[in-house]
Design a protein around this motif. Sequence first.
Motif, PDB file in Angstrom:
ATOM      1  N   MET A 101       0.630  -1.521  -0.401  1.00 40.88           N
ATOM      2  CA  MET A 101      -0.137  -0.136  -0.113  1.00 40.88           C
ATOM      3  C   MET A 101       1.149   1.173   0.077  1.00 40.88           C
ATOM      4  N   SER A 102       0.156   2.008   0.164  1.00 40.94           N
ATOM      5  CA  SER A 102       0.623   3.936  -0.165  1.00 40.94           C
ATOM      6  C   SER A 102       0.386   4.093   0.720  1.00 40.94           C
ATOM      7  N   VAL A 103       0.901   6.077   1.461  1.00 42.38           N
ATOM      8  CA  VAL A 103       0.193   6.145   2.870  1.00 42.38           C
ATOM      9  C   VAL A 103      -1.012   7.224   2.465  1.00 42.38           C
ATOM     10  N   VAL A 104      -1.223   7.295   0.674  1.00 43.36           N
ATOM     11  CA  VAL A 104      -1.968   8.251  -0.168  1.00 43.36           C
ATOM     12  C   VAL A 104      -2.139   7.087  -0.716  1.00 43.36           C
ATOM     13  N   GLY A 105      -3.895   7.482  -1.384  1.00 40.87           N
ATOM     14  CA  GLY A 105      -4.065   6.628  -2.351  1.00 40.87           C
ATOM     15  C   GLY A 105      -5.436   6.022  -2.691  1.00 40.87           C
ATOM     16  N   PRO A 106      -5.912   5.179  -3.307  1.00 44.06           N
ATOM     17  CA  PRO A 106      -7.188   4.705  -3.422  1.00 44.06           C
ATOM     18  C   PRO A 106      -7.136   3.771  -2.338  1.00 44.06           C
ATOM     19  N   ARG A 107      -8.644   3.632  -1.614  1.00 47.58           N
ATOM     20  CA  ARG A 107      -8.905   2.596  -0.270  1.00 47.58           C
ATOM     21  C   ARG A 107      -9.239   1.713  -1.183  1.00 47.58           C
ATOM     22  N   PRO A 108      -8.407   0.688  -0.336  1.00 50.19           N
ATOM     23  CA  PRO A 108      -8.648  -0.405  -0.895  1.00 50.19           C
ATOM     24  C   PRO A 108      -9.792  -1.938  -0.300  1.00 50.19           C
ATOM     25  N   HIS A 109     -10.357  -2.188  -1.288  1.00 49.46           N
ATOM     26  CA  HIS A 109     -11.732  -2.888  -1.221  1.00 49.46           C
ATOM     27  C   HIS A 109     -11.833  -4.179  -0.740  1.00 49.46           C
ATOM     28  N   MET A 110     -13.164  -4.982  -0.193  1.00 51.95           N
ATOM     29  CA  MET A 110     -12.957  -6.397  -0.211  1.00 51.95           C
ATOM     30  C   MET A 110     -12.717  -7.342  -1.829  1.00 51.95           C
ATOM     31  N   LEU A 111     -12.484  -8.244  -1.644  1.00 54.23           N
ATOM     32  CA  LEU A 111     -13.239  -8.746  -2.903  1.00 54.23           C
ATOM     33  C   LEU A 111     -13.936  -8.741  -3.710  1.00 54.23           C
ATOM     34  N   MET A 130     -20.494   4.778  -3.713  1.00 54.24           N
ATOM     35  CA  MET A 130     -19.318   4.405  -3.763  1.00 54.24           C
ATOM     36  C   MET A 130     -19.225   4.665  -5.551  1.00 54.24           C
ATOM     37  N   GLU A 131     -20.343   5.386  -6.303  1.00 56.20           N
ATOM     38  CA  GLU A 131     -19.670   5.965  -7.359  1.00 56.20           C
ATOM     39  C   GLU A 131     -18.976   7.409  -7.470  1.00 56.20           C
ATOM     40  N   LYS A 132     -19.195   8.280  -5.751  1.00 56.76           N
ATOM     41  CA  LYS A 132     -18.903   9.654  -5.890  1.00 56.76           C
ATOM     42  C   LYS A 132     -17.246   9.586  -5.591  1.00 56.76           C
ATOM     43  N   ARG A 133     -17.350   7.630  -4.638  1.00 55.28           N
ATOM     44  CA  ARG A 133     -15.937   7.258  -4.128  1.00 55.28           C
ATOM     45  C   ARG A 133     -14.583   6.925  -5.469  1.00 55.28           C
ATOM     46  N   VAL A 134     -15.009   6.764  -6.598  1.00 53.34           N
ATOM     47  CA  VAL A 134     -14.766   5.793  -7.734  1.00 53.34           C
ATOM     48  C   VAL A 134     -14.435   7.525  -8.360  1.00 53.34           C
ATOM     49  N   GLU A 135     -15.228   8.643  -8.309  1.00 49.97           N
ATOM     50  CA  GLU A 135     -15.325   9.478  -8.993  1.00 49.97           C
ATOM     51  C   GLU A 135     -14.104  10.887  -8.322  1.00 49.97           C
ATOM     52  N   TYR A 136     -14.125  10.997  -6.351  1.00 48.03           N
ATOM     53  CA  TYR A 136     -12.543  11.271  -6.132  1.00 48.03           C
ATOM     54  C   TYR A 136     -11.268  10.721  -6.858  1.00 48.03           C
ATOM     55  N   ASP A 137     -11.562   9.233  -6.801  1.00 41.34           N
ATOM     56  CA  ASP A 137     -10.647   8.303  -6.780  1.00 41.34           C
ATOM     57  C   ASP A 137      -9.688   8.309  -8.001  1.00 41.34           C
ATOM     58  N   MET A 138     -10.703   8.983  -9.632  1.00 45.73           N
ATOM     59  CA  MET A 138      -9.852   9.131 -10.960  1.00 45.73           C
ATOM     60  C   MET A 138      -9.361  10.363 -10.534  1.00 45.73           C
ATOM     61  N   GLY A 139      -9.886  11.397 -10.109  1.00 43.66           N
ATOM     62  CA  GLY A 139      -9.639  12.714 -10.467  1.00 43.66           C
ATOM     63  C   GLY A 139      -8.415  12.338  -9.400  1.00 43.66           C
ATOM     64  N   TYR A 140      -7.505  11.986  -8.171  1.00 38.45           N
ATOM     65  CA  TYR A 140      -6.512  11.923  -7.729  1.00 38.45           C
ATOM     66  C   TYR A 140      -5.951  11.197  -8.960  1.00 38.45           C
ATOM     67  N   LEU A 141      -5.803   9.760  -8.957  1.00 36.75           N
ATOM     68  CA  LEU A 141      -5.052   9.146 -10.059  1.00 36.75           C
ATOM     69  C   LEU A 141      -4.488  10.050 -11.365  1.00 36.75           C
TER      70      LEU A 141
END
Length: 462
Positions: A373-383, A425-436
């Motif tokens: 993992m990294s200190v900062v990044g998208p949160r990992p989800h259950m399989l 979850m859609e909003k979470r993914v939206e923020y994650d996409m902006g980050y990467l």
Amino acid sequence: MNTEHPGIRFVYLLFDLLLLNISLYMVYYNSPMFDYVDLPQRNLYILHANISELLAYIIYSKQNYYFTNSYTERVKTFSIRFLILLPTLFLLAEFFLPKGYNKGFLLEYTGFFYVLKVVVFYFIYKLQQFRYEKGYAHHRVAILGMGNSDLVLGKVLNDNPSLGFKLAGYLSNTGLQSDFATLGKLDELPSLSEKYRLNMLFVTDPTYFTKENTQKLLLKCNETGVRVRYILMKGYWNNLNLIGKKKESARYFEMFNPQEIPLDSLTLRTEKRIFDILFSGVVILCIFSWLFPIIALLIKINSKGPVFFKQQRTGINNKTFYCYKFRTMTVNNESDSKQAQVNDTRITTIGSFLRKTNIDEFPQFINVFLGNMSVVGPRPHMLKHTQQYSELIKHYKVRHFVKPGITGWAQVNGFRGLTDELWKMEKRVEYDMGYLEKWNFFWDIKIIFLTLFGNKAYENAG
């Protein structure tokens, strides 16, 4: 990996200088031949050695050694640089060092420097071999097409595992089958990527290199979480009007990334990794070391079961890893399938406190230190959630193009904890996409600050 990148050359230079200075001090204090402790103007000798190595490096920097090269090729490359270093060293000594300088000291520490590099690179090579054999450091690749260039590329990958790519087989774009480990058709990529654990697709056919075809291919691959690389043997790029495009060199061929994100850069990934090691190391030594026995005792007193809760989660390139947390629930059979709810009866008394204060996440600094993992990044989800949401949210798996983090851009904006409705979850993914897509180092610092002191980082905690 392209060693022509200035950032990579700088890293290699620092590595060379580190080994050189280790050699200087080892010989100065522990020479088996002479006693150099009383050698006058020691610091001048050290400065002279570093300037000489810097000049030798500049002269031969364009022929840098690849960490993907074989051990013999690495030794050959730094041997040539060593032969450049020797005359440079003695030429500068005539102008730089005092008259009657100790030539034996120069020869002894440079000889030690060469032997040290032979030994160090041997261990690096063996470590890489071990990591590749265990599958820790390679991409599982499929090649799109079964033409001559595809088969040549496949042979190169099979014959050179140190390149970091494991060939799973070929995908047909025409529906034709072949004797060369054909996995299936391109349209079957979603199911094939799951079956063969693919995380990269190599394309050698230039007809895909157009803007329209690239967009279609990326659309399919992004839904699957598979990265795309256009591949041509060295020397062919000039014929395809790709001059000015960023290329990665892998010894035998060159790769063009049609969907580059900041952390595709080895230099930026290295910067982020160094920060992760330093930050997690400080937390583990200065906080976790004394906090762990206290929390462990409280967890044990409060309920039966282990101190740590470990769970398989999805990491970078769709690879799974064990994510560690302090156990906050009673031992149950739903931990891998059911998220924590508001007023969840499974949560223990101490577990409720740990969740509200985010202390339950502290063991993940071990994941960061180990490189999962990294200190900062998208949160990992259950399989289970990875499988569920990848079918519901377009491009959900793109968030796996970077390492997951302890905290992230979505979390400091209030999107953390329970995702009982799809829009969360859609909003979470939206923020994650902006980050990467727009990552930079100072953004990570901002997210860490907001995690510690921002109000939204503690909303929706669960």
